[in-house]
Design a protein around this motif. Structure first.
Motif, mmCIF file in Angstrom:
data_model
loop_
_atom_site.group_PDB
_atom_site.id
_atom_site.type_symbol
_atom_site.label_atom_id
_atom_site.label_comp_id
_atom_site.label_asym_id
_atom_site.label_seq_id
_atom_site.Cartn_x
_atom_site.Cartn_y
_atom_site.Cartn_z
ATOM 1 N N GLN A 100 3.976 -3.321 3.505
ATOM 2 C CA GLN A 100 4.884 -4.381 3.930
ATOM 3 C C GLN A 100 4.486 -5.720 3.331
ATOM 4 N N GLU A 101 3.209 -5.963 3.185
ATOM 5 C CA GLU A 101 2.741 -7.225 2.605
ATOM 6 C C GLU A 101 3.142 -7.351 1.141
ATOM 7 N N THR A 102 3.260 -6.233 0.438
ATOM 8 C CA THR A 102 3.625 -6.288 -0.986
ATOM 9 C C THR A 102 5.104 -6.606 -1.182
ATOM 10 N N GLY A 103 5.925 -6.356 -0.156
ATOM 11 C CA GLY A 103 7.366 -6.558 -0.279
ATOM 12 C C GLY A 103 8.095 -5.388 -0.901
ATOM 13 N N LEU A 104 7.374 -4.331 -1.262
ATOM 14 C CA LEU A 104 8.009 -3.161 -1.857
ATOM 15 C C LEU A 104 8.938 -2.474 -0.857
ATOM 16 N N ALA A 156 3.674 4.150 -12.878
ATOM 17 C CA ALA A 156 4.147 3.802 -14.214
ATOM 18 C C ALA A 156 5.634 4.084 -14.392
ATOM 19 N N ALA A 157 6.196 4.981 -13.573
ATOM 20 C CA ALA A 157 7.616 5.332 -13.674
ATOM 21 C C ALA A 157 8.513 4.347 -12.937
ATOM 22 N N THR A 158 7.914 3.438 -12.159
ATOM 23 C CA THR A 158 8.711 2.474 -11.407
ATOM 24 C C THR A 158 9.090 1.295 -12.293
ATOM 25 N N GLY A 159 10.037 0.501 -11.800
ATOM 26 C CA GLY A 159 10.434 -0.692 -12.519
ATOM 27 C C GLY A 159 11.770 -1.208 -12.029
ATOM 28 N N PRO A 160 12.254 -2.297 -12.602
ATOM 29 C CA PRO A 160 13.551 -2.854 -12.196
ATOM 30 C C PRO A 160 14.680 -1.857 -12.427
ATOM 31 N N GLY A 161 15.534 -1.721 -11.426
ATOM 32 C CA GLY A 161 16.667 -0.811 -11.545
ATOM 33 C C GLY A 161 16.307 0.653 -11.387
ATOM 34 N N ARG A 162 15.053 0.944 -11.064
ATOM 35 C CA ARG A 162 14.606 2.324 -10.892
ATOM 36 C C ARG A 162 14.192 2.572 -9.442
ATOM 37 N N VAL A 163 14.612 3.707 -8.912
ATOM 38 C CA VAL A 163 14.174 4.125 -7.580
ATOM 39 C C VAL A 163 13.373 5.406 -7.755
ATOM 40 N N LEU A 164 12.080 5.338 -7.508
ATOM 41 C CA LEU A 164 11.222 6.511 -7.620
ATOM 42 C C LEU A 164 11.496 7.445 -6.446
ATOM 43 N N MET A 165 11.934 8.681 -6.742
ATOM 44 C CA MET A 165 12.272 9.666 -5.721
ATOM 45 C C MET A 165 11.255 10.803 -5.805
ATOM 46 N N VAL A 166 10.362 10.873 -4.823
ATOM 47 C CA VAL A 166 9.271 11.842 -4.844
ATOM 48 C C VAL A 166 9.544 12.948 -3.836
ATOM 49 N N ASP A 167 9.651 14.170 -4.335
ATOM 50 C CA ASP A 167 9.841 15.345 -3.496
ATOM 51 C C ASP A 167 8.468 15.968 -3.248
ATOM 52 N N ALA A 168 7.946 15.754 -2.034
ATOM 53 C CA ALA A 168 6.666 16.353 -1.647
ATOM 54 C C ALA A 168 6.883 17.475 -0.640
ATOM 55 N N GLY A 169 8.089 18.019 -0.634
ATOM 56 C CA GLY A 169 8.383 19.140 0.250
ATOM 57 C C GLY A 169 8.330 18.803 1.724
ATOM 58 N N GLY A 170 8.417 17.510 2.039
ATOM 59 C CA GLY A 170 8.367 17.103 3.442
ATOM 60 C C GLY A 170 6.987 17.149 4.056
ATOM 61 N N ALA A 171 5.942 17.363 3.241
ATOM 62 C CA ALA A 171 4.586 17.488 3.766
ATOM 63 C C ALA A 171 4.097 16.167 4.352
ATOM 64 N N CYS A 172 3.387 16.257 5.454
ATOM 65 C CA CYS A 172 2.840 15.061 6.103
ATOM 66 C C CYS A 172 1.490 14.729 5.480
ATOM 67 N N ILE A 173 1.533 14.405 4.188
ATOM 68 C CA ILE A 173 0.366 14.028 3.389
ATOM 69 C C ILE A 173 0.794 12.821 2.559
ATOM 70 N N SER A 174 -0.025 11.803 2.491
ATOM 71 C CA SER A 174 0.399 10.565 1.857
ATOM 72 C C SER A 174 0.472 10.674 0.333
ATOM 73 N N THR A 175 1.607 10.258 -0.197
ATOM 74 C CA THR A 175 1.814 10.145 -1.638
ATOM 75 C C THR A 175 1.568 8.717 -2.124
ATOM 76 N N PHE A 176 1.891 7.735 -1.296
ATOM 77 C CA PHE A 176 1.807 6.320 -1.679
ATOM 78 C C PHE A 176 1.108 5.554 -0.583
ATOM 79 N N SER A 183 4.828 -2.977 -6.966
ATOM 80 C CA SER A 183 5.479 -4.280 -6.763
ATOM 81 C C SER A 183 5.221 -5.198 -7.949
ATOM 82 N N LYS A 184 4.053 -5.086 -8.575
ATOM 83 C CA LYS A 184 3.746 -5.882 -9.760
ATOM 84 C C LYS A 184 4.641 -5.492 -10.938
ATOM 85 N N ARG A 185 5.186 -4.277 -10.894
ATOM 86 C CA ARG A 185 6.100 -3.815 -11.937
ATOM 87 C C ARG A 185 7.556 -4.122 -11.575
ATOM 88 N N ASP A 186 7.751 -4.885 -10.485
ATOM 89 C CA ASP A 186 9.098 -5.226 -10.005
ATOM 90 C C ASP A 186 9.897 -3.967 -9.682
#
Length: 225
Positions: free
Chosen positions: A123-127, A74-94, A103-106
């Motif tokens: 990659q298929e979404t183009g995000l 919900a925080a994403t959108g045009p002109g916005r870059v979502l920057m997620v700090d997960a402490g470098g953990a090898c656990i999937s956030t996205f 991608s639907k939110r541009d």
């Protein structure tokens, strides 16, 4: 986004990360992220940072609802870059579904100092998405969204909400919003110098001659070098 911000981003989009990095070097600003690799998307992205922080634990440490990936999307959108700090953990956030929703939110881009998964689906979404790791390991019950809108660290660089983020084939940089105009002027000057060097080479000068003429690299005066 205001018209002035759109115009500012358009000016910034003309400049690659290498030139931004040179400009920040001249001003003593640390802004080049380390260890963050693009996993999906193409070309250059430019936007203002939206920040989030995940804390991590073992499987079952948190409720599934604590993952709160819907708030990230919900925080994403045009002109916005979502920057997620997960402490470098090898656990999937996205993963693939979240990326489709973003991608639907541009969404301009998503950057994770942590991990993503489902790279083929992303990659298929183009995000445009970059992360420190790729892993199939889910963040459900392993990650908890701790905060949004607060200062975070991405690739060793401090990031505040609203900072400029530029990503391209070379890397990812962050410019503090409070110094953006100053850095932009320095970057445009560096770009002009690069252009004069390139033109000199096209006109038949050697690299050394063109660089010296543009004051890109001053001619050697001898000595030990």
């Amino acid at each position: 986004m205001s018209q002035s911000d759109q115009e500012l981003l358009a000016r910034c989009a003309e400049i690659g990360t290498s030139t931004w990095a040179d400009a920040m070097d001249t001003l003593g600003i640390v802004g080049v992220t380390q260890g963050i690799t693009r996993r999906a998307g193409q070309g250059r992205v430019v936007g203002f940072a939206v920040t989030a922080r995940h804390v991590w634990g073992e499987l079952g440490d948190f409720e599934k609802s604590d993952f709160a990936v819907g708030r990230l999307v919900a925080a994403t959108g045009p002109g916005r870059v979502l920057m997620v700090d997960a402490g470098g953990a090898c656990i999937s956030t996205f993963g693939g579904i979240a990326s489709m929703a973003a991608s639907k939110r541009d969404a301009t881009a998503v950057v994770i100092d942590g991990a993503c998964r489902d790279v083929d689906e992303i990659q298929e979404t183009g995000l445009w998405l970059a992360s420190r790791h790729v892993t199939p390991l889910t963040g459900k019950t392993r990650l908890r969204l701790q905060s949004m809108g607060e200062a975070v660290t991405i690739g060793g660089v401090a990031v505040a909400e609203g900072d400029l983020v530029v990503g391209d084939d070379t890397g990812l940089i962050v410019v503090p919003r409070g110094r953006l105009e100053e850095v932009l002027v320095a970057a445009q000057q560096a770009l002009e110098v690069d252009g004069r060097v390139e033109q000199g080479i096209r006109d038949g000068m050697s690299f050394a001659e063109a660089a010296a003429a543009a004051n890109y690299i001053p001619a050697s005066t001898g000595g030990r070098g």
